[in-house]
Write a protein that holds these residues in place. Structure first.
Motif, mmCIF file in Angstrom:
data_model
loop_
_atom_site.group_PDB
_atom_site.id
_atom_site.type_symbol
_atom_site.label_atom_id
_atom_site.label_comp_id
_atom_site.label_asym_id
_atom_site.label_seq_id
_atom_site.Cartn_x
_atom_site.Cartn_y
_atom_site.Cartn_z
ATOM 1 N N SER A 260 0.845 -1.206 0.000
ATOM 2 C CA SER A 260 0.000 0.000 0.000
ATOM 3 C C SER A 260 0.878 1.252 0.000
ATOM 4 O O SER A 260 0.543 2.247 -0.652
ATOM 5 C CB SER A 260 -0.997 -0.016 1.162
ATOM 6 O OG SER A 260 -0.357 0.317 2.355
ATOM 7 N N TRP A 261 2.042 1.218 0.663
ATOM 8 C CA TRP A 261 2.961 2.360 0.614
ATOM 9 C C TRP A 261 3.510 2.551 -0.810
ATOM 10 O O TRP A 261 3.616 3.667 -1.302
ATOM 11 C CB TRP A 261 4.128 2.156 1.590
ATOM 12 C CG TRP A 261 3.720 2.308 3.029
ATOM 13 C CD1 TRP A 261 2.607 2.956 3.496
ATOM 14 C CD2 TRP A 261 4.409 1.793 4.173
ATOM 15 N NE1 TRP A 261 2.559 2.872 4.876
ATOM 16 C CE2 TRP A 261 3.656 2.164 5.316
ATOM 17 C CE3 TRP A 261 5.575 1.050 4.363
ATOM 18 C CZ2 TRP A 261 4.038 1.831 6.613
ATOM 19 C CZ3 TRP A 261 5.953 0.721 5.648
ATOM 20 C CH2 TRP A 261 5.194 1.104 6.766
ATOM 21 N N LEU A 262 3.860 1.418 -1.405
ATOM 22 C CA LEU A 262 4.388 1.472 -2.769
ATOM 23 C C LEU A 262 3.342 2.033 -3.731
ATOM 24 O O LEU A 262 3.644 2.860 -4.588
ATOM 25 C CB LEU A 262 4.814 0.054 -3.180
ATOM 26 C CG LEU A 262 5.623 -0.102 -4.461
ATOM 27 C CD1 LEU A 262 6.873 0.767 -4.421
ATOM 28 C CD2 LEU A 262 6.017 -1.576 -4.649
ATOM 29 N N ARG A 263 2.104 1.584 -3.543
ATOM 30 C CA ARG A 263 1.002 2.095 -4.368
ATOM 31 C C ARG A 263 0.873 3.599 -4.262
ATOM 32 O O ARG A 263 0.699 4.291 -5.255
ATOM 33 C CB ARG A 263 -0.326 1.501 -3.867
ATOM 34 C CG ARG A 263 -0.619 0.185 -4.428
ATOM 35 C CD ARG A 263 -2.116 -0.072 -4.445
ATOM 36 N NE ARG A 263 -2.303 -1.342 -5.114
ATOM 37 C CZ ARG A 263 -2.319 -2.508 -4.487
ATOM 38 N NH1 ARG A 263 -2.199 -2.570 -3.168
ATOM 39 N NH2 ARG A 263 -2.451 -3.616 -5.171
ATOM 40 N N ARG A 264 0.940 4.082 -3.027
ATOM 41 C CA ARG A 264 0.785 5.519 -2.808
ATOM 42 C C ARG A 264 1.893 6.269 -3.548
ATOM 43 O O ARG A 264 1.660 7.282 -4.180
ATOM 44 C CB ARG A 264 0.828 5.829 -1.310
ATOM 45 C CG ARG A 264 0.203 7.169 -0.980
ATOM 46 C CD ARG A 264 0.198 7.449 0.506
ATOM 47 N NE ARG A 264 -0.238 6.306 1.305
ATOM 48 C CZ ARG A 264 0.039 6.150 2.603
ATOM 49 N NH1 ARG A 264 0.766 7.042 3.237
ATOM 50 N NH2 ARG A 264 -0.404 5.111 3.275
ATOM 51 N N LYS A 265 3.123 5.734 -3.476
ATOM 52 C CA LYS A 265 4.243 6.402 -4.144
ATOM 53 C C LYS A 265 4.107 6.341 -5.667
ATOM 54 O O LYS A 265 4.617 7.191 -6.386
ATOM 55 C CB LYS A 265 5.565 5.829 -3.661
ATOM 56 C CG LYS A 265 5.803 6.237 -2.214
ATOM 57 C CD LYS A 265 7.063 5.722 -1.611
ATOM 58 C CE LYS A 265 7.156 6.203 -0.156
ATOM 59 N NZ LYS A 265 8.361 5.721 0.531
ATOM 60 N N THR B 110 -8.013 0.131 -5.291
ATOM 61 C CA THR B 110 -9.293 0.082 -6.004
ATOM 62 C C THR B 110 -9.190 0.697 -7.394
ATOM 63 O O THR B 110 -10.014 0.447 -8.248
ATOM 64 C CB THR B 110 -10.399 0.826 -5.212
ATOM 65 O OG1 THR B 110 -9.873 2.090 -4.811
ATOM 66 C CG2 THR B 110 -10.818 0.027 -4.000
ATOM 67 N N ASN B 111 -8.140 1.523 -7.600
ATOM 68 C CA ASN B 111 -7.977 2.153 -8.896
ATOM 69 C C ASN B 111 -6.529 1.983 -9.376
ATOM 70 O O ASN B 111 -5.776 2.947 -9.484
ATOM 71 C CB ASN B 111 -8.352 3.634 -8.771
ATOM 72 C CG ASN B 111 -8.742 4.209 -10.119
ATOM 73 O OD1 ASN B 111 -8.699 3.500 -11.136
ATOM 74 N ND2 ASN B 111 -9.088 5.484 -10.140
ATOM 75 N N PRO B 112 -6.134 0.709 -9.635
ATOM 76 C CA PRO B 112 -4.723 0.435 -9.920
ATOM 77 C C PRO B 112 -4.319 0.809 -11.341
ATOM 78 O O PRO B 112 -5.157 0.822 -12.241
ATOM 79 C CB PRO B 112 -4.632 -1.076 -9.723
ATOM 80 C CG PRO B 112 -5.982 -1.593 -10.078
ATOM 81 C CD PRO B 112 -6.951 -0.513 -9.696
ATOM 82 N N ARG B 113 -3.059 1.152 -11.517
ATOM 83 C CA ARG B 113 -2.514 1.349 -12.852
ATOM 84 C C ARG B 113 -1.411 0.317 -13.114
ATOM 85 O O ARG B 113 -1.483 -0.449 -14.054
ATOM 86 C CB ARG B 113 -1.975 2.777 -13.023
ATOM 87 C CG ARG B 113 -3.081 3.833 -12.986
ATOM 88 C CD ARG B 113 -2.519 5.227 -13.043
ATOM 89 N NE ARG B 113 -1.843 5.480 -14.308
ATOM 90 C CZ ARG B 113 -0.585 5.926 -14.420
ATOM 91 N NH1 ARG B 113 0.136 6.141 -13.346
ATOM 92 N NH2 ARG B 113 -0.058 6.143 -15.602
ATOM 93 N N ARG C 109 -6.978 -11.242 -6.366
ATOM 94 C CA ARG C 109 -7.567 -11.663 -5.105
ATOM 95 C C ARG C 109 -7.303 -13.136 -4.795
ATOM 96 O O ARG C 109 -7.517 -13.986 -5.647
ATOM 97 C CB ARG C 109 -9.081 -11.413 -5.138
ATOM 98 C CG ARG C 109 -9.738 -11.398 -3.786
ATOM 99 C CD ARG C 109 -11.194 -11.008 -3.915
ATOM 100 N NE ARG C 109 -11.365 -9.582 -4.228
ATOM 101 C CZ ARG C 109 -11.342 -8.610 -3.312
ATOM 102 N NH1 ARG C 109 -11.161 -8.900 -2.044
ATOM 103 N NH2 ARG C 109 -11.518 -7.362 -3.670
ATOM 104 N N GLY C 110 -6.801 -13.362 -3.593
ATOM 105 C CA GLY C 110 -6.571 -14.726 -3.148
ATOM 106 C C GLY C 110 -5.316 -15.370 -3.718
ATOM 107 O O GLY C 110 -4.967 -16.479 -3.349
ATOM 108 N N VAL C 111 -4.627 -14.679 -4.641
ATOM 109 C CA VAL C 111 -3.420 -15.265 -5.230
ATOM 110 C C VAL C 111 -2.193 -14.408 -4.924
ATOM 111 O O VAL C 111 -1.222 -14.873 -4.336
ATOM 112 C CB VAL C 111 -3.565 -15.444 -6.763
ATOM 113 C CG1 VAL C 111 -2.355 -16.179 -7.320
ATOM 114 C CG2 VAL C 111 -4.836 -16.197 -7.110
#
Ligand code: CA
Length: 227
Positions: free
Chosen positions: A197-202, A208-211, A217-219
């Protein structure tokens, strides 16, 4: 010497291969069903898999497809089905090599060493990986998104590098704990989640809105170029 996951339902063959591969210096864990084998590959992350195609709970080709969805581990298929169409199908589905029964332990050991050598060459990592606007440089240990340099901690960089070097492949959290944190699996999921989640923020995105960073999920998670 390698860690080998052996998936073979025939008790006699399994016992003989276990002993023979151990005699060749490998660390071997065996399973007698496809599901048990898949579980073991995910949890143990072996160097190589030896897979029998005729398994009681699932066709080996189907299992191979499932293995390839979660892991790039080299797979040597060992089977009695020596017809060419099965062999081609197996190789097409991502097997790295193929031995037909009956085969000697010496031959299997030679094939295992060969796929490991090939893996080392093809997996010799590049210095720099570019995915879309993202550039990750292993030598200088920095990452840029477009013109912007990302301020990453040591762990965040390692995590990003590992995901980038496996781009397009789903990487399990267990693998991340083993490869990035270098710990055997044991409740590390939460730590991985937090760092992701930190990496995502950076990277300027959210779960929920990935690039770039997509949760499967689950994998696990995979890094891809944005569409
Ligand atoms: Ca069998």
């Amino acid at each position: 010497m390698a860690s080998v996951s052996l998936i073979e339902d025939d008790d006699r063959i399994r016992a003989a291969l276990l002993r023979a591969l151990a005699d060749h210096g490998h660390t071997v864990r065996a399973s007698s069903t496809a599901m048990e084998g898949l579980q073991q590959i995910i949890e143990w992350n072996p160097d190589v898999v030896v897979l029998d195609l005729g398994l009681p709970d699932m066709d080996g080709c189907e299992l191979l497809r499932m293995i390839r969805a979660v892991s790039a581990v080299p797979v040597v298929v060992a089977t009695a089905r020596d017809d060419e169409s099965t062999m081609i199908r197996t190789l097409d589905q991502g097997a790295d090599d193929y031995v037909s029964k009956p085969f000697s332990a010496e031959q299997l050991d030679a094939r295992i060493r060969a796929v490991l050598r090939r893996g080392k060459t093809s997996r010799s990592e590049p210095e720099k990986i570019e995915i879309g606007q993202l550039v990750v440089d292993r030598t200088s240990r920095d990452a840029h998104l477009g013109q912007q340099r990302l301020e990453l901690t040591r762990l965040e960089f390692d995590l990003l590098w590992h995901l980038a070097s496996r781009q397009g492949t789903v990487v399990t959290k267990r693998e991340l704990v083993g490869e990035v944190w270098r710990q055997p699996y044991g409740g590390g999921d939460r730590t991985v989640d937090v760092h992701l989640s930190w990496l995502r923020r950076k990277l300027g995105e959210t779960a929920t809105n990935p690039r770039y960073l997509h949760t499967v999920r689950g994998v696990g998670v995979k890094l891809v170029a944005p569409e």
